[in-house]
Motif scaffolding. Structure first.
Motif, PDB file in Angstrom:
ATOM      1  N   GLU A 268      35.218  27.217  11.443  1.00 46.05           N
ATOM      2  CA  GLU A 268      35.332  27.498  12.871  1.00 46.05           C
ATOM      3  C   GLU A 268      33.969  27.504  13.555  1.00 46.05           C
ATOM      4  O   GLU A 268      33.868  27.311  14.768  1.00 46.05           O
ATOM      5  CB  GLU A 268      36.064  28.822  13.121  1.00 46.05           C
ATOM      6  N   ILE A 269      32.896  27.723  12.789  1.00 42.63           N
ATOM      7  CA  ILE A 269      31.550  27.667  13.348  1.00 42.63           C
ATOM      8  C   ILE A 269      31.083  26.216  13.446  1.00 42.63           C
ATOM      9  O   ILE A 269      30.407  25.825  14.398  1.00 42.63           O
ATOM     10  CB  ILE A 269      30.569  28.484  12.483  1.00 42.63           C
ATOM     11  N   ALA A 270      31.467  25.397  12.470  1.00 43.88           N
ATOM     12  CA  ALA A 270      31.040  23.996  12.451  1.00 43.88           C
ATOM     13  C   ALA A 270      31.761  23.169  13.512  1.00 43.88           C
ATOM     14  O   ALA A 270      31.258  22.127  13.930  1.00 43.88           O
ATOM     15  CB  ALA A 270      31.294  23.388  11.081  1.00 43.88           C
ATOM     16  N   ALA A 271      32.932  23.618  13.952  1.00 41.24           N
ATOM     17  CA  ALA A 271      33.720  22.846  14.906  1.00 41.24           C
ATOM     18  C   ALA A 271      33.228  23.058  16.331  1.00 41.24           C
ATOM     19  O   ALA A 271      32.780  24.143  16.693  1.00 41.24           O
ATOM     20  CB  ALA A 271      35.189  23.245  14.814  1.00 41.24           C
ATOM     21  N   THR A 272      33.323  22.013  17.152  1.00 41.63           N
ATOM     22  CA  THR A 272      32.990  22.144  18.567  1.00 41.63           C
ATOM     23  C   THR A 272      34.114  22.843  19.313  1.00 41.63           C
ATOM     24  O   THR A 272      33.881  23.463  20.347  1.00 41.63           O
ATOM     25  CB  THR A 272      32.744  20.767  19.205  1.00 41.63           C
ATOM     26  N   GLY A 273      35.336  22.738  18.806  1.00 46.17           N
ATOM     27  CA  GLY A 273      36.483  23.422  19.394  1.00 46.17           C
ATOM     28  C   GLY A 273      36.978  24.495  18.446  1.00 46.17           C
ATOM     29  O   GLY A 273      36.210  25.120  17.728  1.00 46.17           O
ATOM     30  N   GLN A 274      38.292  24.689  18.427  1.00 45.98           N
ATOM     31  CA  GLN A 274      38.869  25.722  17.577  1.00 45.98           C
ATOM     32  C   GLN A 274      39.055  25.263  16.138  1.00 45.98           C
ATOM     33  O   GLN A 274      38.968  26.059  15.219  1.00 45.98           O
ATOM     34  CB  GLN A 274      40.226  26.166  18.161  1.00 45.98           C
ATOM     35  N   THR A 275      39.303  23.972  15.940  1.00 47.23           N
ATOM     36  CA  THR A 275      39.589  23.457  14.603  1.00 47.23           C
ATOM     37  C   THR A 275      38.932  22.100  14.400  1.00 47.23           C
ATOM     38  O   THR A 275      38.502  21.444  15.349  1.00 47.23           O
ATOM     39  CB  THR A 275      41.107  23.315  14.380  1.00 47.23           C
ATOM     40  N   ILE A 276      38.885  21.690  13.150  1.00 44.64           N
ATOM     41  CA  ILE A 276      38.431  20.353  12.777  1.00 44.64           C
ATOM     42  C   ILE A 276      39.657  19.531  12.418  1.00 44.64           C
ATOM     43  O   ILE A 276      40.505  19.968  11.637  1.00 44.64           O
ATOM     44  CB  ILE A 276      37.459  20.407  11.587  1.00 44.64           C
ATOM     45  N   THR A 277      39.766  18.348  12.977  1.00 49.89           N
ATOM     46  CA  THR A 277      40.855  17.433  12.669  1.00 49.89           C
ATOM     47  C   THR A 277      40.322  16.301  11.806  1.00 49.89           C
ATOM     48  O   THR A 277      39.331  15.660  12.159  1.00 49.89           O
ATOM     49  CB  THR A 277      41.467  16.839  13.958  1.00 49.89           C
TER      50      THR A 277
ATOM     51  N   GLU B 149      30.423   2.914  16.098  1.00 48.19           N
ATOM     52  CA  GLU B 149      29.340   2.030  16.525  1.00 48.19           C
ATOM     53  C   GLU B 149      28.221   2.007  15.488  1.00 48.19           C
ATOM     54  O   GLU B 149      27.722   3.050  15.065  1.00 48.19           O
ATOM     55  CB  GLU B 149      28.777   2.494  17.873  1.00 48.19           C
ATOM     56  N   ASN B 150      27.869   0.809  15.035  1.00 48.02           N
ATOM     57  CA  ASN B 150      26.787   0.604  14.069  1.00 48.02           C
ATOM     58  C   ASN B 150      27.043   1.311  12.737  1.00 48.02           C
ATOM     59  O   ASN B 150      26.099   1.708  12.036  1.00 48.02           O
ATOM     60  CB  ASN B 150      25.439   1.063  14.631  1.00 48.02           C
ATOM     61  N   GLY B 151      28.311   1.476  12.361  1.00 56.18           N
ATOM     62  CA  GLY B 151      28.559   2.107  11.080  1.00 56.18           C
ATOM     63  C   GLY B 151      29.987   2.571  10.911  1.00 56.18           C
ATOM     64  O   GLY B 151      30.920   1.986  11.465  1.00 56.18           O
ATOM     65  N   TYR B 152      30.171   3.667  10.191  1.00 56.75           N
ATOM     66  CA  TYR B 152      31.499   4.201   9.935  1.00 56.75           C
ATOM     67  C   TYR B 152      31.414   5.684   9.607  1.00 56.75           C
ATOM     68  O   TYR B 152      30.360   6.210   9.210  1.00 56.75           O
ATOM     69  CB  TYR B 152      32.203   3.442   8.805  1.00 56.75           C
ATOM     70  N   GLY B 153      32.523   6.369   9.821  1.00 56.91           N
ATOM     71  CA  GLY B 153      32.599   7.793   9.548  1.00 56.91           C
ATOM     72  C   GLY B 153      33.642   8.091   8.494  1.00 56.91           C
ATOM     73  O   GLY B 153      34.695   7.446   8.439  1.00 56.91           O
ATOM     74  N   ILE B 154      33.350   9.072   7.649  1.00 60.51           N
ATOM     75  CA  ILE B 154      34.283   9.552   6.627  1.00 60.51           C
ATOM     76  C   ILE B 154      34.391  11.066   6.790  1.00 60.51           C
ATOM     77  O   ILE B 154      33.383  11.759   6.924  1.00 60.51           O
ATOM     78  CB  ILE B 154      33.810   9.203   5.206  1.00 60.51           C
ATOM     79  N   GLU B 155      35.613  11.556   6.764  1.00 63.15           N
ATOM     80  CA  GLU B 155      35.850  12.973   6.990  1.00 63.15           C
ATOM     81  C   GLU B 155      36.941  13.440   6.029  1.00 63.15           C
ATOM     82  O   GLU B 155      37.826  12.661   5.672  1.00 63.15           O
ATOM     83  CB  GLU B 155      36.286  13.174   8.441  1.00 63.15           C
ATOM     84  N   GLY B 156      36.873  14.707   5.615  1.00 65.24           N
ATOM     85  CA  GLY B 156      37.911  15.161   4.707  1.00 65.24           C
ATOM     86  C   GLY B 156      37.883  16.648   4.440  1.00 65.24           C
ATOM     87  O   GLY B 156      36.968  17.372   4.866  1.00 65.24           O
ATOM     88  N   HIS B 157      38.914  17.096   3.742  1.00 66.73           N
ATOM     89  CA  HIS B 157      39.054  18.486   3.320  1.00 66.73           C
ATOM     90  C   HIS B 157      39.521  18.469   1.868  1.00 66.73           C
ATOM     91  O   HIS B 157      40.531  17.844   1.538  1.00 66.73           O
ATOM     92  CB  HIS B 157      40.061  19.213   4.203  1.00 66.73           C
ATOM     93  N   ILE B 158      38.763  19.134   0.980  1.00 64.87           N
ATOM     94  CA  ILE B 158      39.043  19.123  -0.459  1.00 64.87           C
ATOM     95  C   ILE B 158      39.386  20.542  -0.906  1.00 64.87           C
ATOM     96  O   ILE B 158      38.574  21.457  -0.775  1.00 64.87           O
ATOM     97  CB  ILE B 158      37.834  18.609  -1.258  1.00 64.87           C
ATOM     98  N   PRO B 159      40.594  20.771  -1.427  1.00 67.20           N
ATOM     99  CA  PRO B 159      40.982  22.118  -1.872  1.00 67.20           C
ATOM    100  C   PRO B 159      40.079  22.618  -3.001  1.00 67.20           C
ATOM    101  O   PRO B 159      39.628  21.846  -3.850  1.00 67.20           O
ATOM    102  CB  PRO B 159      42.420  21.935  -2.361  1.00 67.20           C
ATOM    103  N   TYR B 160      39.832  23.919  -3.021  1.00 62.41           N
ATOM    104  CA  TYR B 160      39.037  24.509  -4.098  1.00 62.41           C
ATOM    105  C   TYR B 160      39.666  24.246  -5.463  1.00 62.41           C
ATOM    106  O   TYR B 160      38.961  24.106  -6.467  1.00 62.41           O
ATOM    107  CB  TYR B 160      38.895  26.020  -3.879  1.00 62.41           C
ATOM    108  N   GLU B 161      40.982  24.186  -5.501  1.00 67.74           N
ATOM    109  CA  GLU B 161      41.674  23.929  -6.767  1.00 67.74           C
ATOM    110  C   GLU B 161      41.222  22.602  -7.367  1.00 67.74           C
ATOM    111  O   GLU B 161      41.032  22.488  -8.580  1.00 67.74           O
ATOM    112  CB  GLU B 161      43.184  23.921  -6.535  1.00 67.74           C
ATOM    113  N   TRP B 162      41.044  21.586  -6.529  1.00 72.01           N
ATOM    114  CA  TRP B 162      40.590  20.281  -7.021  1.00 72.01           C
ATOM    115  C   TRP B 162      39.133  20.332  -7.465  1.00 72.01           C
ATOM    116  O   TRP B 162      38.749  19.643  -8.406  1.00 72.01           O
ATOM    117  CB  TRP B 162      40.763  19.218  -5.938  1.00 72.01           C
ATOM    118  N   LEU B 163      38.323  21.144  -6.784  1.00 71.37           N
ATOM    119  CA  LEU B 163      36.909  21.265  -7.148  1.00 71.37           C
ATOM    120  C   LEU B 163      36.704  22.212  -8.322  1.00 71.37           C
ATOM    121  O   LEU B 163      35.616  22.278  -8.881  1.00 71.37           O
ATOM    122  CB  LEU B 163      36.114  21.783  -5.945  1.00 71.37           C
TER     123      LEU B 163
END
Length: 208
Positions: free
Chosen positions: A38-47, A179-193
């Motif tokens: 919630e601190i990293a997001a500009t709004g309420q959530t990260i999509t 523009e000039n590249g690409y973005g990758i975004e994700g959420h990884i459960p602790y169980e997987w890590l």
């Protein structure tokens, strides 16, 4: 950008529900904050959509191999966490089309040899090298070009004795051309890590 950037860092969870991270890449040392989602997001959530517009720019750090090429080849990356898992956002500056021919069902460990995002995570004081512990997770993320498919691959221990593979919607990833590249975004459960949720005083070690 495969093989272009390598950074070691230590992450400390503080009582203020943030994580202080120390990144070391000679000849400089940078101190950053690894915040709650919630601190990293500009709004309420990260999509998770690959857009990255909902991430606070102050939550990211900028990596490049050489000052002369940072406008052409660079990476801006951010991590955050919540009760369920690890969030990340990676913005690649690279005018070449994203390309990785590694199939998620064949030779997954070779994915680093194409366009990909890779990091190793372990909890300090567990050693990073020569350790077969399941608490060491090598995470490799790529976009399988032939099938237009995002892929998450996690290998455990430095000997990679076990692995987890998730693709498409099950991967929790999103990839988008920008523009000039690409973005990758994700959420990884602790169980997987195979890591517990961070608590004040805990330390995580990342190698990006």
């Amino acid at each position: 950008l495969g093989g272009l950037l390598a950074v070691s860092c230590a992450a400390l969870v503080t009582a203020a529900n943030a994580v202080v991270m120390v990144y070391t890449e000679q000849p400089w040392v940078e101190l950053n904050v690894f915040p709650r989602a919630e601190i990293a997001a500009t709004g309420q959530t990260i999509t998770v959509d690959g857009d990255l517009a909902d991430w606070n720019p102050a939550a990211s750090y900028h990596l490049y191999n050489n000052e002369r090429v940072k406008e052409e080849f660079a990476l801006r990356v951010a991590f955050a966490y919540d009760e369920r898992g690890l969030w990340f956002a990676a913005r690649f500056t690279d005018r070449n089309p994203m390309l990785n021919k590694t199939s998620p069902t064949v030779n997954q460990r070779d994915a680093w040899d194409g366009d990909s995002f890779q990091f190793r995570l372990t909890e300090i004081p567990k050693p990073v090298l020569r350790d077969k512990s399941d608490n060491i997770a090598l995470v490799t993320i790529w976009y399988y070009t032939d099938k237009r498919l995002p892929v998450l691959h996690i290998a455990y221990g430095t000997d990679m004795h076990e692995q987890l593979v998730r693709t498409g919607a099950e991967s929790g990833l999103a990839v988008r051309a920008v523009e000039n590249g690409y973005g990758i975004e994700g959420h990884i459960p602790y169980e997987w890590l195979r890591q517990p949720p961070p608590v004040p005083g805990a330390q995580w070690r990342f190698q990006v």
